[in-house]
Scaffold this active site. Sequence first.
Site, mmCIF file in Angstrom:
data_model
loop_
_atom_site.group_PDB
_atom_site.id
_atom_site.type_symbol
_atom_site.label_atom_id
_atom_site.label_comp_id
_atom_site.label_asym_id
_atom_site.label_seq_id
_atom_site.Cartn_x
_atom_site.Cartn_y
_atom_site.Cartn_z
ATOM 1 N N CYS A 90 0.834 -1.197 0.000
ATOM 2 C CA CYS A 90 0.000 0.000 0.000
ATOM 3 C C CYS A 90 0.876 1.258 0.000
ATOM 4 O O CYS A 90 1.769 1.396 0.843
ATOM 5 C CB CYS A 90 -0.891 -0.035 1.237
ATOM 6 S SG CYS A 90 -1.620 1.534 1.694
ATOM 7 N N GLU A 91 0.619 2.158 -0.938
ATOM 8 C CA GLU A 91 1.456 3.351 -1.032
ATOM 9 C C GLU A 91 1.186 4.347 0.101
ATOM 10 O O GLU A 91 1.983 5.260 0.324
ATOM 11 C CB GLU A 91 1.252 4.046 -2.377
ATOM 12 C CG GLU A 91 -0.101 4.669 -2.591
ATOM 13 C CD GLU A 91 -0.229 5.325 -3.953
ATOM 14 O OE1 GLU A 91 -0.908 6.350 -4.028
ATOM 15 O OE2 GLU A 91 0.339 4.810 -4.931
ATOM 16 N N HIS A 92 0.084 4.183 0.819
ATOM 17 C CA HIS A 92 -0.240 5.125 1.896
ATOM 18 C C HIS A 92 0.456 4.784 3.208
ATOM 19 O O HIS A 92 0.791 5.680 3.985
ATOM 20 C CB HIS A 92 -1.757 5.163 2.120
ATOM 21 C CG HIS A 92 -2.511 5.632 0.925
ATOM 22 N ND1 HIS A 92 -3.744 5.130 0.567
ATOM 23 C CD2 HIS A 92 -2.207 6.558 -0.023
ATOM 24 C CE1 HIS A 92 -4.162 5.727 -0.527
ATOM 25 N NE2 HIS A 92 -3.246 6.580 -0.910
ATOM 26 N N HIS A 93 0.653 3.478 3.474
ATOM 27 C CA HIS A 93 1.229 3.069 4.751
ATOM 28 C C HIS A 93 2.423 2.129 4.593
ATOM 29 O O HIS A 93 3.029 1.733 5.589
ATOM 30 C CB HIS A 93 0.161 2.374 5.615
ATOM 31 C CG HIS A 93 -1.072 3.194 5.798
ATOM 32 N ND1 HIS A 93 -2.223 3.006 5.056
ATOM 33 C CD2 HIS A 93 -1.322 4.231 6.629
ATOM 34 C CE1 HIS A 93 -3.133 3.887 5.425
ATOM 35 N NE2 HIS A 93 -2.627 4.640 6.361
ATOM 36 N N GLN A 131 -5.122 -0.421 -4.794
ATOM 37 C CA GLN A 131 -5.791 -1.497 -5.515
ATOM 38 C C GLN A 131 -6.507 -0.999 -6.759
ATOM 39 O O GLN A 131 -6.506 -1.655 -7.813
ATOM 40 C CB GLN A 131 -6.773 -2.204 -4.589
ATOM 41 C CG GLN A 131 -7.493 -3.376 -5.237
ATOM 42 C CD GLN A 131 -8.442 -4.074 -4.290
ATOM 43 O OE1 GLN A 131 -8.285 -3.986 -3.071
ATOM 44 N NE2 GLN A 131 -9.432 -4.764 -4.832
ATOM 45 N N HIS A 159 -6.308 -5.846 2.944
ATOM 46 C CA HIS A 159 -5.316 -4.804 3.191
ATOM 47 C C HIS A 159 -4.893 -4.816 4.653
ATOM 48 O O HIS A 159 -5.734 -4.631 5.541
ATOM 49 C CB HIS A 159 -5.895 -3.438 2.826
ATOM 50 C CG HIS A 159 -6.238 -3.298 1.378
ATOM 51 N ND1 HIS A 159 -5.533 -2.477 0.519
ATOM 52 C CD2 HIS A 159 -7.205 -3.881 0.623
ATOM 53 C CE1 HIS A 159 -6.056 -2.542 -0.704
ATOM 54 N NE2 HIS A 159 -7.073 -3.392 -0.657
ATOM 55 N N CYS A 161 -3.305 -2.579 6.107
ATOM 56 C CA CYS A 161 -3.482 -1.252 6.685
ATOM 57 C C CYS A 161 -4.878 -1.104 7.308
ATOM 58 O O CYS A 161 -5.098 -0.216 8.132
ATOM 59 C CB CYS A 161 -3.229 -0.151 5.654
ATOM 60 S SG CYS A 161 -4.314 -0.199 4.219
#
Length: 199
Positions: A90-93, A131, A159, A161
Amino acid sequence: MSDFELTDTDRDTRERVNAIASHLRAIIELVGEDPEREGLVKTPMRAAKALWHCTQGYRQDPDAVMRQAIFEYAGSQIVIVRDIEFYSMCEHHILPFFGRISVGYIPDGNMVGLSKLARLVNVYARRLQVQERLTREVAEAVMRTLSTSGVMVVCTAQHLCMKMRGVEKQDAATTTMHCCGAFEKDAALRAEFLSLLKV
């Protein structure tokens, strides 16, 4: 910390992986651990190599992967490779998400070797991702590189996250779809594709 050593790597790769390891060592210290503790001494380099592997999609050409095995084909019915497992970050976390992708296309003069669809999924999954974009990128790459009248991709993933932090919902799963060409225009074709996934 020893330098990254792999016989098939160039100097730039070694320098990048060594730099990643150095940053990871600092992170281990910042979270309150001792990077010199016996169990952690080699962790920065191990983690750097793992991260390098998990992001190898940045160093691969999706179009070249597809074009390695394109063959003439006179058929025009849906071809589906379903339940291609994938692991991404995941690019956010920068936490893993993982699941399965099904890719369908309608041949229009040629077809692609089935394993190339799985390899294509890996190229895009092994990047920092969301995703929704992963699903779209796979569909658009097939549409771009193959003679096809339509492409549809369905992805279902879990996920970490959402499981390890935040809302901490253990059973939640996310499904995304992307359609190109005939699948985008024709609801009956989309329905046929989805029904075939349940066979």
